[in-house]
Design a protein around this motif. Structure first.
Motif, PDB file in Angstrom:
ATOM      1  N   LEU A 118       0.839  -1.189   0.000  1.00 24.66           N
ATOM      2  CA  LEU A 118       0.000   0.000   0.000  1.00 24.66           C
ATOM      3  C   LEU A 118       0.878   1.245   0.000  1.00 24.66           C
ATOM      4  O   LEU A 118       1.983   1.246   0.553  1.00 24.66           O
ATOM      5  CB  LEU A 118      -0.922   0.010   1.217  1.00 24.66           C
ATOM      6  CG  LEU A 118      -1.933  -1.140   1.301  1.00 24.66           C
ATOM      7  CD1 LEU A 118      -2.695  -1.076   2.620  1.00 24.66           C
ATOM      8  CD2 LEU A 118      -2.906  -1.094   0.122  1.00 24.66           C
ATOM      9  N   GLU A 172      -2.453   5.367   2.119  1.00 21.60           N
ATOM     10  CA  GLU A 172      -3.538   4.673   1.405  1.00 21.60           C
ATOM     11  C   GLU A 172      -4.308   3.773   2.363  1.00 21.60           C
ATOM     12  O   GLU A 172      -3.722   3.052   3.172  1.00 21.60           O
ATOM     13  CB  GLU A 172      -2.964   3.844   0.261  1.00 21.60           C
ATOM     14  CG  GLU A 172      -4.014   3.176  -0.610  1.00 21.60           C
ATOM     15  CD  GLU A 172      -3.400   2.414  -1.774  1.00 21.60           C
ATOM     16  OE1 GLU A 172      -4.126   2.128  -2.744  1.00 21.60           O
ATOM     17  OE2 GLU A 172      -2.189   2.101  -1.715  1.00 21.60           O
ATOM     18  N   VAL A 177      -7.397   0.768   2.813  1.00 22.79           N
ATOM     19  CA  VAL A 177      -8.261  -0.243   2.200  1.00 22.79           C
ATOM     20  C   VAL A 177      -9.669  -0.068   2.758  1.00 22.79           C
ATOM     21  O   VAL A 177      -9.882  -0.148   3.972  1.00 22.79           O
ATOM     22  CB  VAL A 177      -7.742  -1.668   2.470  1.00 22.79           C
ATOM     23  CG1 VAL A 177      -8.717  -2.706   1.912  1.00 22.79           C
ATOM     24  CG2 VAL A 177      -6.362  -1.859   1.862  1.00 22.79           C
ATOM     25  N   THR A 211      -9.402   0.462  -2.386  1.00 21.64           N
ATOM     26  CA  THR A 211      -8.781   1.439  -1.507  1.00 21.64           C
ATOM     27  C   THR A 211      -9.339   2.821  -1.821  1.00 21.64           C
ATOM     28  O   THR A 211     -10.175   2.989  -2.712  1.00 21.64           O
ATOM     29  CB  THR A 211      -7.247   1.454  -1.655  1.00 21.64           C
ATOM     30  OG1 THR A 211      -6.879   2.241  -2.809  1.00 21.64           O
ATOM     31  CG2 THR A 211      -6.697   0.038  -1.793  1.00 21.64           C
TER      32      THR A 211
END
Length: 233
Positions: free
Chosen positions: A73, A77, A79, A93
């Motif tokens: 990631l 960022e 999810v 995401t």
């Protein structure tokens, strides 16, 4: 002591099958194998991978004892959610859509365009996935493991969508788009002026679109739309 004068039958190798006899047998075996393979694709799959979300990475865990397939990631960022079914899995995401199959060598990604929000949901089949946003449609097939997309036109409205085990489709006020686990890309057929949508249904390998004027069938194995006229009432 001598035996009788009648000679004994000698055992030898069996006579080879004549070509006329062997041909139908091989043809029947080939048809049986093809039918078994088709039946396997039509049968619902048990989950063949798991999506594990970690603090800085998303993992795809497949059976067979191999190492999980990871996707790092980016900084900051997040999810939002992850889903899996059959051979395909996705992670959504706040920046991109990530997709993977049970046999992928890497994760596939589609970054959101300017002004495009993350999708609220992703529709999954056993070997396909379909995402619809206000700007585009994104498809994913579990055979090649590739993401494909089709941009929506200005003021084009998506009316309905459906997902089967190996096929998916959406219909807008201008066209219908189909995606298949056996062929890459979206396959399009145009809607007629004033044509009303009655029903959209997905089976294992086909999608049926009923309109006020005709019946359109998307065939996954061939990647084509077929038109069948409705009887005049």
């Amino acid at each position: 002591m001598r035996g009788s004068g009648t000679p004994r039958a000698r055992l030898g190798a069996p006579a080879p099958l004549a070509a006329a006899t062997l041909g139908p047998i091989l043809a029947a075996l080939a048809l049986g194998a093809a039918a078994a393979a088709r039946a396997g694709e039509e049968s619902p799959l048990s989950p063949q991978l798991d999506i594990v979300v970690l603090a800085r990475e998303v993992l795809a865990v497949s059976p067979g004892g191999g190492n999980p397939l990871g996707e790092r990631l980016e900084r900051g960022e997040r999810v939002l959610y992850a889903k899996q079914r059959g051979r395909v899995g996705v992670a959504v995401t706040d920046r991109r859509l990530l997709a993977v199959t049970a046999s992928s060598g890497s994760w596939q990604q589609a970054r959101y365009r300017s002004g495009e929000a993350p999708p609220a949901d992703v529709a999954l089949g056993d070997r396909v996935a379909l995402v619809v946003t206000p700007l585009r449609a994104i498809g994913f097939d579990g055979k090649t493991g590739n993401l494909v997309e089709a941009s929506l036109g200005p003021q084009e409205r998506v009316l309905d969508s459906a997902v089967g085990q190996n096929v998916a489709a959406l219909v807008s006020d201008r066209r219908a788009l189909g995606v298949s686990a056996q062929h890459g890309g979206f396959f399009e057929t145009r809607m007629r002026l004033g044509e009303a949508i009655v029903a959209l249904r997905a089976q294992a390998d086909t999608v049926t679109l009923q309109t006020s004027a005709r019946l359109l069938v998307f065939d996954g194995p061939s990647g084509s739309w077929e038109e069948r006229r409705l009887p005049i009432r």
